[in-house]
Design a protein around this motif. Structure first.
Motif, short mmCIF file in Angstrom:
data_model
loop_
_atom_site.label_atom_id
_atom_site.label_comp_id
_atom_site.label_asym_id
_atom_site.label_seq_id
_atom_site.Cartn_x
_atom_site.Cartn_y
_atom_site.Cartn_z
N HIS A 220 0.77 -1.69 -0.16
CA HIS A 220 0.11 0.32 -0.33
C HIS A 220 1.15 1.08 0.27
O HIS A 220 2.09 1.08 0.36
N PRO A 224 -1.45 1.18 6.36
CA PRO A 224 -3.03 0.96 6.45
C PRO A 224 -3.09 0.79 7.84
O PRO A 224 -4.47 1.17 8.81
N GLU A 228 -5.96 5.79 7.56
CA GLU A 228 -7.49 5.32 6.53
C GLU A 228 -7.05 5.76 5.07
O GLU A 228 -6.62 6.60 4.64
N GLY A 229 -8.10 4.80 4.10
CA GLY A 229 -7.50 4.50 2.52
C GLY A 229 -6.87 4.74 1.96
O GLY A 229 -6.38 5.19 0.98
N THR A 230 -5.32 3.91 2.32
CA THR A 230 -4.39 3.47 2.01
C THR A 230 -4.92 3.10 0.28
O THR A 230 -5.97 2.33 0.37
N LYS A 231 -4.01 2.45 -0.94
CA LYS A 231 -4.08 1.66 -1.85
C LYS A 231 -3.42 1.25 -2.42
O LYS A 231 -2.06 1.53 -1.90
N LYS A 426 0.23 9.89 7.96
CA LYS A 426 -1.70 11.26 7.67
C LYS A 426 -1.38 12.77 7.01
O LYS A 426 -1.89 12.12 6.00
N ASN A 429 0.30 11.15 3.65
CA ASN A 429 -1.38 11.44 2.86
C ASN A 429 -2.03 11.59 2.10
O ASN A 429 -2.21 11.97 1.14
N ASN A 430 -2.62 13.23 2.73
CA ASN A 430 -3.18 13.71 2.52
C ASN A 430 -2.16 14.91 1.89
O ASN A 430 -3.17 15.62 0.23
#
Ligand code: ASP
Ligand code: MG
Length: 433
Positions: A220, A224, A228-231, A426, A429-430
């Motif tokens: 990812h 994770p 939240e919302g990792t891909k 976080k 990520n954002n």
């Protein structure tokens, strides 16, 4: 020729083992490499510890016996007795080895039993399904040289010679993780080492692919567990995968990329629970890479800062520093230098006291514990503007202790206090994805 490796959860129950079997048939795997059923190696590690302390291993023995018997009951039909005997033999060997514990060889013997037993049962199952399955004992082929490094030449020769003896439709099953040392004593490649075994075996037989099957749909782009919302990342280069695995991505053993990189064999990370999910492919670089691709973090990092006016315009100073770490077999992860100070990080502080004592001969030493390295991988072309400013904008509310940029153009490492780790992951990520 494909080499497929399945982790502990993938072989953790009879239901999962059945899925593994349909995957290897669908993929036409030449060699299937298995970990021990989930929880086994942890139990075996406890057996080692309890044996060393002369304590009873009843709980661990019960855990292993119950787990494997339960699996056999719903997996094996015609050969139940044979399968149960395999479990009983392992249990007896564990008891005997624990009772007569020998510091030189017992640990290796005990820790190898999970993979040996799981592969024996799986081979039996394939045979029951009417397949031409052949169990390889990897202990005869995977060995370390005097420096503790895998003898890849020996592996290649022995495994290719061995598989040539069988017809083309033979499915081979073998153990990950375990090997012998240069003295012929059973040892292993370290926890999580089955991935590395599969890569070495893949390189050894010049496989067309190596597939690492776990319980998550690829690597990812962030952790994770905290974000939240990792891909899943669809493509990574070998170097990027190695950096991410080393700096915290738990899905892959950090050494896995290396043998496949040298042999140019793509590595696929796939999910046993969702076989059709795309997953991640690790391969030689194409034009698939994005500027920022993924973030991972590694904990328990100790920062060592050496202040010394003796460094000023002197040469040979760093050599003296490195020699101290070499003497104590302690790898350095990050390093930054100024004219009068060097900061570096280690993740193994077993010999910290002794190292600091020696370092004090070179200057004033400051130590800071409980840090984390945040590793960002992507394409950091050193000709381009804005890479660092953009990254740091994401971390504008986090105190940064060290930054390493410019070594590899595929990764940037940032040292922060572990208290700020989740906030940093976080924020990045954002900001980046
Ligand atoms: N069974 C070993 C462990 O739990 C090796 C592996 O799973 O890769 O560490
Ligand atoms: Mg693993």
């Amino acid at each position: 020729m494909k080499v497929l490796k399945f982790g502990g959860t993938s072989v953790g129950s009879s239901t999962n083992i059945k899925s593994v079997s349909s995957i290897i048939l669908r993929e036409r795997a030449k060699i299937t490499v298995l970990s021990a059923m989930s929880g086994t190696t942890d139990a075996l590690v406890r057996i080692v510890n309890e044996s060393q302390a002369n304590r009873t291993i009843t709980n661990e023995i019960k855990f292993i016996k119950d787990k494997y018997y339960k699996c056999i009951k719903s997996l094996i039909i015609d050969n139940q007795e044979k399968a149960e005997k395999a479990v009983d033999d392992v249990i007896n060997l564990l008891k005997k080895t624990s009772e007569n514990y020998d510091n030189k060889s017992s640990e290796g013997i005990i820790l190898s039993q999970g993979e040996l037993l799981t592969t024996a049962i799986f081979t039996l199952y394939l045979k029951e399904c009417g397949k031409k399955a052949e169990l390889i004992n990897i202990l005869d082929m995977m060995r370390l040289n005097k420096n503790g490094i895998v003898d890849e030449e020996y592996l290649k020769n022995s495994i290719t010679k061995h598989i040539e003896k069988f017809s083309d439709d033979t499915i081979f099953v073998t153990q990950g993780f375990i090997c012998k040392n240069a003295d012929g004593i059973i040892t292993n490649l370290g926890r999580g080492g089955s991935d590395y075994s599969a890569a070495l075996i893949g390189a050894g037989i010049s496989a067309s692919q190596v597939q690492i099957w776990t319980d998550i749909d690829g690597m990812h782009n962030n952790d994770p567990r905290y974000v939240e919302g990792t891909k899943p990342i669809s493509h990574l280069s070998f170097d990027q995968a190695a950096e991410l695995a080393y700096f915290g991505a738990k899905i892959l053993h950090p050494a896995t990329a290396l043998p496949c990189k040298h042999a140019g064999i793509p590595v696929y990370l796939k999910n046993t629970m969702e076989p059709d999910a795309v997953g991640t492919v690790i391969s030689v670089e194409d034009n698939f890479l994005n500027t920022y691709q993924a973030v991972a973090a590694k904990d328990n990092i100790t920062l060592i800062r050496i202040n010394s006016t003796r460094m000023l315009m002197a040469y040979g100073f760093l050599r003296k520093v490195f020699e101290i770490f070499e003497e104590y077999k302690t790898p350095i992860d990050m390093i930054t230098t100024s004219e009068v100070a060097v900061s570096l990080t280690i993740d193994n502080d077993k010999n910290l006291k002794a190292i600091v004592k020696k370092l004090e001969e070179l200057g004033t030493i400051e130590i800071e514990k409980t840090n984390s390295i945040v590793c960002v991988v992507g394409v950091f072309d050193h000709e381009h503007c804005g890479i660092i400013s953009n990254l740091m904008a994401g971390l504008k509310d986090v105190p940064v202790k060290m930054i390493s940029y410019g070594a590899s153009d595929r990764s940037i490492a940032i040292l922060i206090s572990s208290d700020n780790k989740i906030q940093s992951l976080k924020a990045l990520n954002n900001h980046l994805f």
